[in-house]
Design a protein around this motif. Structure first.
Motif, PDB file in Angstrom:
ATOM      1  N   GLY A 207       0.800  -1.211   0.000  1.00 34.29           N
ATOM      2  CA  GLY A 207       0.000   0.000   0.000  1.00 34.29           C
ATOM      3  C   GLY A 207       0.832   1.260   0.000  1.00 34.29           C
ATOM      4  N   PRO A 208       0.164   2.426   0.128  1.00 38.09           N
ATOM      5  CA  PRO A 208       0.869   3.712   0.063  1.00 38.09           C
ATOM      6  C   PRO A 208       1.797   3.953   1.247  1.00 38.09           C
ATOM      7  CG  PRO A 208      -1.424   4.021   0.713  1.00 38.09           C
ATOM      8  CD  PRO A 208      -1.288   2.598   0.299  1.00 38.09           C
ATOM      9  N   ASN A 209       1.623   3.174   2.339  1.00 38.92           N
ATOM     10  CA  ASN A 209       2.498   3.315   3.515  1.00 38.92           C
ATOM     11  C   ASN A 209       3.524   2.193   3.590  1.00 38.92           C
ATOM     12  OD1 ASN A 209       1.095   5.648   4.466  1.00 38.92           O
ATOM     13  ND2 ASN A 209      -0.516   4.320   5.282  1.00 38.92           N
TER      14      ASN A 209
ATOM     15  N   ILE B 119       8.185   4.076   1.548  1.00 41.27           N
ATOM     16  CA  ILE B 119       7.611   5.147   0.743  1.00 41.27           C
ATOM     17  C   ILE B 119       7.407   6.347   1.654  1.00 41.27           C
ATOM     18  CG2 ILE B 119       5.532   5.903  -0.491  1.00 41.27           C
ATOM     19  CD1 ILE B 119       5.261   3.135  -1.622  1.00 41.27           C
TER      20      ILE B 119
ATOM     21  N   LYS C 246       2.919  10.600   3.747  1.00 42.86           N
ATOM     22  CA  LYS C 246       2.258  11.850   3.396  1.00 42.86           C
ATOM     23  C   LYS C 246       1.711  12.515   4.660  1.00 42.86           C
ATOM     24  CE  LYS C 246       3.018  11.177  -0.939  1.00 42.86           C
ATOM     25  NZ  LYS C 246       4.067  11.991  -1.627  1.00 42.86           N
TER      26      LYS C 246
END
Length: 541
Positions: A122-124, A211, A214
């Motif tokens: 995932g994004p994390n 990553i 955010k």
């Protein structure tokens, strides 16, 4: 105290708050200067040993494969726990693929769930890997390798996880994960046996791949310590913003230290053995950053084995926990200009909390201690202010008498002060002395994970964030207004209005401050009012 002096100090205080906020957000010290200092201060032995370290860290395929093969049907996840950590270790690449912090929650209970600090996808995306690099043509395990577990059963303290892999050509690899009860340190041990008839040259590496997280707009604008890739190498703090690494990778040769990712409250750090030269790397291989180290080359003779261990810290930036590691992990914390004051303040707060089990009460006790330390100075100040108040009528007479001769007015005013043994600046000292303490405590309450979600009483369930109902800031403003009325009234009507308006300015400024900080200032004001009132009563007898 002279009202103009008080006004000047107050405005300076406000400007200092604004300046520090802006400078820390937009004008942080260039991290490359720290790296340059590390390189320039390297010993001759370190500089000559640099040639023994590999020119490049592990290839980016190691990190990329985590994304590409995350849906491999043969992948297995082995769960572990030790009372403070719960996570998973994947047999695909033998990596730590998930970590949850069991004592830290994403929001206040009962709705809160343990924070997922590391995630497999995932994004994390955020995972750990380690192993060996070697000569071209030698088949070594990588991120696509499927390892086999030795044994079975629960994994945790006194029950390590051991994974093995054989390349079928004479090289046998073993990776062991060792856990301690109630510890955020995980030991990884990489071992290789050379059953061939030829010697090998190997390099050991260990790193975290991630990553870039955010941040919300509120998080991005909040004053905080450095967040991102950093380390503490050969007694020097090193930090590299994510954006900097997107432009250029960084390498630092160091004998000892650690490197990893520092968030506001949490830290993931690679701590290799503290002997021998190592190359620490801070890389960007889109979409992940990689922070870790690679060792000097190791010669592995035919029939011999090689073993290397690394400590991984994955947990909160709790002062006592970091200090107990003995790896100088506490240097991940930086309280700014007043770091030297912030450290003892944290220790005092932790001491009181050990007995009171309430950080709000600990802040009150800390305020009392600070007030006692400055009691003699404050007493002298309040007596000076009281004396100034008594001299107010005489001051008015001098102003009328020398209305057109400012030089004589100043001369006669100073003579009046000397004859009455009054120091017009005496009232400023307590405020001046408290400003560094205020800033140090400001940073402590903003950055210390111990204060995160720490309740006080009633509606204050988190001392690290603002009072949701603004009760403490309004009470603080009221106490400042009382203090203003107790002080000598300025002869100038404009100054008098400004002084009455200052509590409003401070109240507005404190509305968004952490509740713990406002609590400190409120209690300090109440104690000051009591002390000043007592002195005024005694002086009037």
């Amino acid at each position: 105290m002279d009202q103009r002096n008080l006004l000047a100090i107050t405005l300076s205080f406000v400007l200092l708050v604004v300046y520090q906020t802006i400078s820390e957000i937009y004008f942080a010290p260039p991290p490359t200067a720290v790296e340059q200092s590390v390189q320039e201060n390297a010993t001759p032995e370190q500089k000559t040993t640099q040639e023994q370290t590999p020119a490049q860290p592990p290839p980016p395929q190691h990190a990329q494969a985590r994304i590409q093969d995350s849906d491999n049907p043969k992948e297995q996840q082995f769960e572990f726990t030790n009372n403070v950590l719960h996570g998973q270790i994947s047999n695909l690449g033998a990596t730590i693929s998930q970590v949850k912090l069991l004592k830290h929650f994403d929001q206040l209970p009962p709705a809160g769930k343990p924070i997922e600090f590391m995630s497999a996808s995932g994004p994390n995306l955020f995972f750990e890997e380690s192993g060996f690099l070697g000569e071209v043509g030698v088949e070594l395990p990588n991120r696509k390798t499927l390892w086999n577990r030795v044994g079975s059963g629960p994994i945790g303290p006194n029950a390590p996880l051991t994974l093995v892999w054989d390349n079928g050509k004479g090289l046998k690899f073993e990776k062991k994960f060792i856990f301690q009860p109630g510890s955020y340190l995980i030991q990884t041990t990489d071992r290789v046996v050379n059953a061939t008839d030829k010697p090998l040259t190997l390099f050991h590496f260990s790193h975290f791949a991630r990553i870039e997280p955010k941040l919300t707009e509120q998080q991005a604008m909040a004053v905080s310590d450095f967040e991102g890739p950093m380390g503490y190498l050969d007694n020097m703090r090193v930090q590299h913003p994510y954006e900097e690494l997107k432009k250029q990778d960084q390498r630092i040769n160091a004998q000892e230290g650690w490197a990893g990712y520092s968030d506001k409250y949490f830290l993931a750090a690679v701590v290799p053995d503290q002997t021998g030269m190592k190359k620490f790397y801070f890389d960007y291989d889109e979409p992940t950053h990689r922070i870790g180290m690679v060792s000097a080359k190791q010669e592995l003779a035919a029939g011999a084995s090689l073993e290397r261990s690394t400590q991984l810290y994955i947990g909160p930036k709790e002062v006592r926990t970091l200090e107990a590691s003995a790896f100088k992990l506490e240097r991940a914390m930086d309280y700014g200009w007043f770091h030297f004051l912030a450290v003892p303040l944290v220790e005092i707060l932790l001491f009181f909390n050990d007995f009171l089990h309430n950080y709000g009460m600990a802040i009150i006790m800390l305020t009392v201690i600070i007030k006692l330390l400055f009691f003699p100075l404050a007493t002298k100040s309040y007596r000076s202010m009281n004396a100034m108040k008594k001299l107010a009528p005489k001051m008015e007479e001098l102003k009328k008498l020398y209305a057109h001769d400012k030089a004589m007015l100043q001369q006669e005013t100073m003579r009046m002060y000397q004859e009455n043994k009054v120091n017009p600046l005496g009232g400023c000292l307590p405020i001046v002395v408290q400003i560094p303490v205020f800033f140090a405590l400001y940073k402590v309450l903003f950055l210390s994970v111990e204060m995160r979600q720490a309740p006080w009483i009633l509606w204050i369930d988190d001392l690290s964030v603002m009072d949701p109902y603004y009760v403490l800031p309004l009470l603080m403003g009221a106490t400042m207004f009382i203090q203003t009325k107790m002080n000598p009234a300025p002869a100038d009507p404009v100054q008098a209005k400004v002084m009455l308006f200052l509590p409003v300015i401070f109240t507005v400024m404190f509305l968004s401050f952490p509740a713990g900080l406002v609590l400190y200032w409120l209690v300090n004001n109440v104690l000051s009012i009591a002390q000043q009132g007592y002195i005024m009563k005694m002086e009037s007898k």
